[in-house]
Design an enzyme around this catalytic site. Sequence first.
Site, PDB file in Angstrom:
ATOM      1  N   ASP A 112       1.732  -2.758   8.559  1.00 23.49           N
ATOM      2  CA  ASP A 112       2.025  -2.181   7.249  1.00 23.49           C
ATOM      3  C   ASP A 112       0.914  -2.455   6.236  1.00 23.49           C
ATOM      4  OD1 ASP A 112       2.354  -4.862   6.914  1.00 23.49           O
ATOM      5  OD2 ASP A 112       4.409  -4.763   6.139  1.00 23.49           O
ATOM      6  N   LYS A 163       2.934 -17.592  -2.204  1.00 15.97           N
ATOM      7  CA  LYS A 163       3.058 -16.453  -3.107  1.00 15.97           C
ATOM      8  C   LYS A 163       3.550 -16.926  -4.475  1.00 15.97           C
ATOM      9  CE  LYS A 163       4.229 -13.243   0.633  1.00 15.97           C
ATOM     10  NZ  LYS A 163       5.227 -12.285   1.164  1.00 15.97           N
ATOM     11  N   ASP A 219      -1.298  -2.960   1.066  1.00 12.05           N
ATOM     12  CA  ASP A 219      -0.054  -3.199   1.805  1.00 12.05           C
ATOM     13  C   ASP A 219       0.879  -2.040   1.472  1.00 12.05           C
ATOM     14  OD1 ASP A 219       2.408  -3.964   2.733  1.00 12.05           O
ATOM     15  OD2 ASP A 219       2.446  -5.901   1.733  1.00 12.05           O
TER      16      ASP A 219
END
Length: 436
Positions: A112, A163, A219
Amino acid sequence: MPGFDSVTAYILAGGFGTRLRQAVPDRPKALAEILGRPYIYHLLDALADFGLARVVLCTGHMAQMLEDSLGPSYRGMELLYSREDEPLGTGGALKLALSRHPAELALCINGDSLTDANLAEYLRWFEMRQEPGALLLVPVKDAARYGSVSTDISGRVTGFVEKGQGGPGWISAGVYLLHPSCLEAVAPGQSASIEQDVFPALAEASALCAYRAQARFLDIGTPESYASAGRFLLGDEAAGDKLSPAVFLDRDGTVIVEKHYLHDPDGVELLPGAAEGMRRMVALGLRLVLVSNQSGVGRGYFGRDAVERVHGRLIELLAAQGVRLDALYICPHAPGKDGAGEPCGCRKPLPGLIERASRELGLDPARSFVIGDKPCDVDMGLVVNATTFLVTTGYGAAHAAAGDCRPHHVAAGLSEAAGIIESILAARASSGVEHA
């Protein structure tokens, strides 16, 4: 190039794609269309250009749909499949795939994400390092969404920043080079994540290095990023709101030799002067967009995979002549029907393909040109107020003689059409009227 024979690509295409369901509700992420083609074919084209002979698709959710859509080969590459019966995570899926389809070196790609990094340079660098595994890193202005990777002065990975921490950083582009030994700690059938389980352990053992590439990254896993994927592939993410002109090209009888329900890539043959004409059109600042009726899919004569194999061969032939199509859109429906039995809005002469391409690529049909060898091509162009051409290749000569359509121009082929377009654009520029 040394090492190519030992490399097999493994595409991790088994994700559920829950974030993308709003935009792509009925198919796996790998089959989400970008620029008219399933996303997976853009990845496969990059791998074919890289020179690989074998690709393994690690599948899970909707695996049969993916296998049916791709088939056993593409552009000379063997396509193999490794289906998970139960979710195994990226690490477990790759371990399973390597047990079924072994290789000395795995080029592992997240299913992806997109990057335009040079894979050949990445492999050359990795071979010189002689390390167990490597990540390909790309720079981003804000790493908060992805998490970043830290390295030491020698290029070994030393840690991973979670993240949520913003600011510039180097992130993993989801392209890994791994020897099978990297997955020794993953037991057969074990669920494991490459990013969360395998890589931290390798980094702790000083067995993971990182290649930094000044490359772009996307992405496509969210509706927002998926919507920008076409512009990413075209290299014009920074383009403004101004719409561009294009040439909308019919395929059979216009770009390639007309053959009845063509579905074999070996039958693709460029028409004389087609590549030359297309090069001239690109030099004039025009996008090249293929728009083709392919009712053989809807009639059940062949599948979408056959169409894409034909298009893969077309891409190869044009690339050898220095030409790249910006997008390829098809109507796969039988006359009068879409896949659900409803009236179709994209079969030429209806303007659905041009309208879709114009939305996705930022095109202005009224400043554009439509070229084909049949009345349906001309009529489609007239509906969107484009300048139309009937070429006398394919069926065009018979239609020109019969006078059963009224194009703005008749040309012997794409080379002659390019000359007429050049004159039209020059006249528009000199008059200051773009639509003249």
